[in-house]
Design an enzyme around this catalytic site. Structure first.
Site, mmCIF file in Angstrom:
data_model
loop_
_atom_site.group_PDB
_atom_site.id
_atom_site.type_symbol
_atom_site.label_atom_id
_atom_site.label_comp_id
_atom_site.label_asym_id
_atom_site.label_seq_id
_atom_site.Cartn_x
_atom_site.Cartn_y
_atom_site.Cartn_z
ATOM 1 N N ASP A 119 -7.514 6.587 -4.488
ATOM 2 C CA ASP A 119 -7.560 5.041 -4.124
ATOM 3 C C ASP A 119 -6.077 4.907 -3.884
ATOM 4 O O ASP A 119 -5.263 4.956 -4.750
ATOM 5 C CB ASP A 119 -8.530 4.452 -5.186
ATOM 6 C CG ASP A 119 -9.781 4.748 -5.128
ATOM 7 O OD1 ASP A 119 -10.408 5.477 -4.573
ATOM 8 O OD2 ASP A 119 -10.375 4.117 -6.290
ATOM 9 N N HIS A 170 -11.516 0.939 1.209
ATOM 10 C CA HIS A 170 -11.563 0.229 -0.650
ATOM 11 C C HIS A 170 -11.490 -1.116 -0.362
ATOM 12 O O HIS A 170 -10.886 -1.811 -1.333
ATOM 13 C CB HIS A 170 -9.921 0.858 -0.933
ATOM 14 C CG HIS A 170 -9.946 0.764 -2.623
ATOM 15 N ND1 HIS A 170 -11.198 1.107 -3.208
ATOM 16 C CD2 HIS A 170 -9.196 0.505 -3.427
ATOM 17 C CE1 HIS A 170 -10.764 1.087 -4.703
ATOM 18 N NE2 HIS A 170 -9.618 0.518 -4.839
ATOM 19 N N HIS A 183 -8.596 -7.150 -3.429
ATOM 20 C CA HIS A 183 -9.054 -6.058 -4.636
ATOM 21 C C HIS A 183 -9.496 -7.092 -5.721
ATOM 22 O O HIS A 183 -8.794 -7.500 -6.747
ATOM 23 C CB HIS A 183 -7.550 -5.511 -5.013
ATOM 24 C CG HIS A 183 -7.917 -3.970 -5.870
ATOM 25 N ND1 HIS A 183 -8.064 -4.305 -7.212
ATOM 26 C CD2 HIS A 183 -7.919 -2.697 -5.269
ATOM 27 C CE1 HIS A 183 -8.378 -2.920 -7.581
ATOM 28 N NE2 HIS A 183 -8.113 -2.139 -6.743
ATOM 29 N N HIS A 240 -5.746 8.361 -8.077
ATOM 30 C CA HIS A 240 -5.065 7.156 -7.314
ATOM 31 C C HIS A 240 -3.735 7.854 -6.636
ATOM 32 O O HIS A 240 -3.012 8.203 -7.365
ATOM 33 C CB HIS A 240 -5.064 5.830 -8.173
ATOM 34 C CG HIS A 240 -6.274 5.498 -8.874
ATOM 35 N ND1 HIS A 240 -6.679 6.125 -9.842
ATOM 36 C CD2 HIS A 240 -7.027 4.342 -8.468
ATOM 37 C CE1 HIS A 240 -8.043 5.433 -10.260
ATOM 38 N NE2 HIS A 240 -7.973 4.397 -9.372
#
Length: 254
Positions: free
Chosen positions: A64, A116, A120, A210
């Site tokens: 990610d 993604h 966020h 990540h």
């Protein structure tokens, strides 16, 4: 007196059985590092993919990226040096838009791109119109930057509910989670990341890592992870290839 205790014991047993049955009907609670989900023992609509049921020693490395520009390069360097040609990157659309050169490198290397999301945030806190906006906005940006339309999505923080899953599914997306969390986001130390992944990895596994700047040890742990998995006979594939080749392990959410 003996009769009282026998009767009380039977009554307590009946209560216990009733409680167990109720908990099973409601589902089993599962907590990951950012949220709690409820897994239902029946089909309640679209589900997230955590791993696949396969005897093949295939595994998907996933990364990610939401912010920063210092960690993605070293991770790509490691993948290239180790000859890993298959991996899946879930990109935040604002990050992708502001880092087109890194995105181009990922795409040119042949790695799979997933969404993604846009902001966020925890999408389960949004109303349905806002959820749809976040997914479609990310889709538009990622499609433009990568020249490919993504069809896999991993939501920020791994957070979703049944509305999020349903809307993502209606927009042509499959929601991807993970079965092995490397915990690299906690920066626990290189060896702890390596040990955790190698001890938990299994055929059909989706491994969460990540490539954002906040995760400072992933690129240091990755060479040992790749070597360790390779020595165990694992082949690296994309998430899409993993899904296409085996039955998916999905869990529904209340």
């Amino acid at each position: 007196m003996n009769f009282f205790w026998i009767w009380s014991g039977k009554r307590l047993k009946r209560y216990f059985i009733a409680v167990v049955a109720l908990l099973f009907a409601l589902g089993i609670y599962y907590a990951d590092h950012q949220h709690i989900q409820v897994f239902l023992p029946f089909d309640s609509g679209p589900s997230a993919v955590y791993s696949v049921d396969t005897q093949k020693k295939e595994i998907a490395l996933t990364f990610d990226i939401s912010w920063g520009e210092e960690r993605a390069g070293p991770i790509l360097d490691v993948l290239e040096q180790k000859g890993v040609k298959k991996a899946t990157f879930f990109l935040s659309s604002p990050w992708a838009e502001s880092h087109p050169d890194i995105v181009k490198r990922i795409v040119d290397a042949g790695y799979e791109i997933g969404s993604h999301g846009h902001r966020h945030d925890n999408y389960s806190q949004y109303n349905e119109a806002q959820i749809r906006t976040q997914i479609t906005k990310a889709h538009q940006i990622l499609s433009k930057v990568t020249s490919k339309e993504p069809n896999l999505i991993r939501f920020p923080n791994g957070d979703f509910d049944k509305r999020v899953l349903r809307i993502a599914n209606s927009l042509g997306y499959t929601t991807i989670q993970w079965d092995t969390d490397s915990l690299d986001w906690m920066n626990p130390g290189t060896q702890k990341i390596v040990s955790r992944v190698l001890s938990k990895a299994h055929p059909g596994d989706i491994i969460l890592m990540h490539a954002s700047d906040s995760c400072k040890q992933t690129h240091e742990a990755l060479p040992q992870i790749i070597d360790g998995l390779t020595s165990k006979g694992y082949k690296f594939v994309t998430v899409s290839e993993l899904i296409a080749g085996a039955k998916t392990d999905t869990k529904a959410v209340e």
